[in-house]
Design a protein around this motif. Sequence first.
Motif, PDB file in Angstrom:
ATOM      1  N   ILE A 120       8.141 -35.619  25.453  1.00 35.57           N
ATOM      2  CA  ILE A 120       7.344 -35.604  24.233  1.00 35.57           C
ATOM      3  C   ILE A 120       6.783 -36.996  23.962  1.00 35.57           C
ATOM      4  O   ILE A 120       7.527 -37.976  23.916  1.00 35.57           O
ATOM      5  N   ASN A 121       5.482 -37.103  23.795  1.00 36.88           N
ATOM      6  CA  ASN A 121       4.825 -38.350  23.366  1.00 36.88           C
ATOM      7  C   ASN A 121       4.045 -38.066  22.088  1.00 36.88           C
ATOM      8  O   ASN A 121       3.156 -37.205  22.083  1.00 36.88           O
ATOM      9  N   VAL A 122       4.406 -38.782  21.022  1.00 35.31           N
ATOM     10  CA  VAL A 122       3.793 -38.557  19.715  1.00 35.31           C
ATOM     11  C   VAL A 122       2.927 -39.760  19.353  1.00 35.31           C
ATOM     12  O   VAL A 122       3.385 -40.906  19.395  1.00 35.31           O
ATOM     13  N   TYR A 123       1.685 -39.505  18.995  1.00 31.20           N
ATOM     14  CA  TYR A 123       0.739 -40.551  18.594  1.00 31.20           C
ATOM     15  C   TYR A 123       0.449 -40.398  17.104  1.00 31.20           C
ATOM     16  O   TYR A 123       0.023 -39.323  16.653  1.00 31.20           O
ATOM     17  N   LEU A 124       0.710 -41.448  16.336  1.00 32.72           N
ATOM     18  CA  LEU A 124       0.347 -41.465  14.922  1.00 32.72           C
ATOM     19  C   LEU A 124      -0.984 -42.195  14.811  1.00 32.72           C
ATOM     20  O   LEU A 124      -1.069 -43.401  15.034  1.00 32.72           O
ATOM     21  N   VAL A 125      -2.032 -41.482  14.460  1.00 30.33           N
ATOM     22  CA  VAL A 125      -3.393 -42.026  14.525  1.00 30.33           C
ATOM     23  C   VAL A 125      -3.974 -42.114  13.124  1.00 30.33           C
ATOM     24  O   VAL A 125      -3.954 -41.130  12.368  1.00 30.33           O
ATOM     25  N   TYR A 126      -4.502 -43.298  12.794  1.00 30.87           N
ATOM     26  CA  TYR A 126      -4.970 -43.572  11.441  1.00 30.87           C
ATOM     27  C   TYR A 126      -6.493 -43.580  11.322  1.00 30.87           C
ATOM     28  O   TYR A 126      -7.015 -43.661  10.212  1.00 30.87           O
ATOM     29  N   ASP A 127      -7.189 -43.545  12.458  1.00 31.66           N
ATOM     30  CA  ASP A 127      -8.646 -43.659  12.395  1.00 31.66           C
ATOM     31  C   ASP A 127      -9.368 -42.395  12.865  1.00 31.66           C
ATOM     32  O   ASP A 127     -10.518 -42.455  13.276  1.00 31.66           O
ATOM     33  N   LEU A 128      -8.694 -41.261  12.800  1.00 30.15           N
ATOM     34  CA  LEU A 128      -9.379 -39.996  13.056  1.00 30.15           C
ATOM     35  C   LEU A 128     -10.184 -39.594  11.829  1.00 30.15           C
ATOM     36  O   LEU A 128     -10.048 -40.188  10.753  1.00 30.15           O
ATOM     37  N   SER A 129     -10.987 -38.585  11.979  1.00 28.43           N
ATOM     38  CA  SER A 129     -11.742 -38.067  10.838  1.00 28.43           C
ATOM     39  C   SER A 129     -10.815 -37.235   9.949  1.00 28.43           C
ATOM     40  O   SER A 129      -9.913 -36.549  10.446  1.00 28.43           O
ATOM     41  N   PRO A 130     -11.030 -37.274   8.635  1.00 27.42           N
ATOM     42  CA  PRO A 130     -10.272 -36.376   7.749  1.00 27.42           C
ATOM     43  C   PRO A 130     -10.504 -34.910   8.077  1.00 27.42           C
ATOM     44  O   PRO A 130      -9.708 -34.049   7.682  1.00 27.42           O
ATOM     45  N   ASN A 131     -11.584 -34.623   8.801  1.00 28.40           N
ATOM     46  CA  ASN A 131     -11.887 -33.242   9.169  1.00 28.40           C
ATOM     47  C   ASN A 131     -11.182 -32.804  10.447  1.00 28.40           C
ATOM     48  O   ASN A 131     -11.204 -31.614  10.788  1.00 28.40           O
TER      49      ASN A 131
END
Length: 511
Positions: free
Chosen positions: A407-418
């Motif tokens: 399992i590799n989990v990426y917490l991404v802050y710069d995706l679109s709110p959509n």
Amino acid sequence: MNIDFQIGWNAISSYRRLAYTAWHAIAEFIDNSTQSYINNHDALAAAYEAEGKTLDIGIVYNRDNDTFSIADNAMGMDLDDLITALRVGIPPANPHGRSKYGLGMKTAACWIGDKWTVRTTKLGEPVEYSVTVDVRKIEAGNGELEVKPRDAPADKHYTVLEITALNKPWQTRTLGKIRKYLESMYRKDFEDLGLVLRWQSQELGWEGFEGQLLKNRKGEPYYQEFSFDVDGRAVTGWGGILEKGSRTNAGFSMLQNKRVIRGWPDAWRPYAIYGDARNDLINQRLVGEIHLDGFDVSHTKDDILWGNDQESDVETKLKASLGHLISEARQFRKRDIKLDGGPSDGDVDKAVSAFQEELQSDEMIEQIEFEDIPDSEALKMSSQHLAEQVVAREKPSISAKLGRFMINVYLVYDLSPNDPYVVLETASAEDVTIIVNFSHPYVRTQIEGEEGVLNYLRQCIYDAVAEAKARSINRPMEPDTIKLFKDQLLRVPFQILEGEYRAQSGEQDGE
């Protein structure tokens, strides 16, 4: 026969390979600014009073323009100061302060980028000086620097460092870590110096852990100061017990000259007290600060360079000084682990009422009636494309081997709110990539605090893992199957607490 020891111009190229982190490189510049204030306190205090200001340091990183800048309103430099600052390995006039080796600004600037310009004017001097350092030219043997003077008001005082041709971009996760580390590093300066430190135009601050300490029956916090000598050097600080155990928050912050050398979120855990990376009560609850003035520090100022038996002596005396706290921190308290907890009836009633309104809202009805669902193949391609982009530029925040699943989990802050709240991508049956969208409106409006984030991560990751497990079995993927797998995962936190409860109860029974 005597020979001259010489260092070639291309030695400067090695600076970009130094073992800096982004936050420790930036700290070299902040150290210069704060030490300038400390060295010239009286003159600057009078200037600040007249200006209605205080020590102010602003840092801006622009990935799009490939630039980094830091500006302060400390004392500034005259020509002699600037010449000294640009000489490699010439210690400052006060070698016992934060600027120690006469290397920091040069090595950190070269580590960040290949071209940098300093503009500065000293309080009381009517001249601004600027000079540009081009690392590539110096590597080629051209070490001559042109200093350009120009008129400036005598009451102005500042230093501005601008770096271009950056050696590597900083990703979103790094930018967040820079903020955390800088807040921790300069915790004392916010109060003692009145420092205003801004990162990406956002003012930083430090709350500390003193307000999070466990209290005894009299309402007094479990807090103890200590003081002892090691190798002729004074060691001072404090220790305490966190009311709410957290391995992330526990540990000791090491300070020198009131600046954190190593600390939260990567605190020092002396082996004599914390053992070998255990996750017991000590590693979750014992917290503190230790001041180590006079000890040697690494060139990058991110750790103490212990001599002879200094580290073991400090650990032994620290353990002896905080014996009562250590013993208390090991004690099991039923309120630490609640196997019979849960929300009160009143909490449930309030939540039900709020959710009833949410279910009956026009927005909810609109979402339920929305039927323009993309083709499943299109959804799959979209998720795959998004996952490929994230994996190419980010590093996983969480990695774990769960049975046959990686399992590799990426917490991404710069995706679109959509974009979806969570994206699952399986390159193979056992290779699971999970992307959690921290720009999703639900995160921005409904998630607060550590517990909120933890529970949200559980829901997102459990959803994805349950789906991945359901996909891996050789039969149609039914909704009930996914719910069964998620139900099993939702029981894991309770099982962990139950195991800790039994282990701690067993420890007490054996004492």
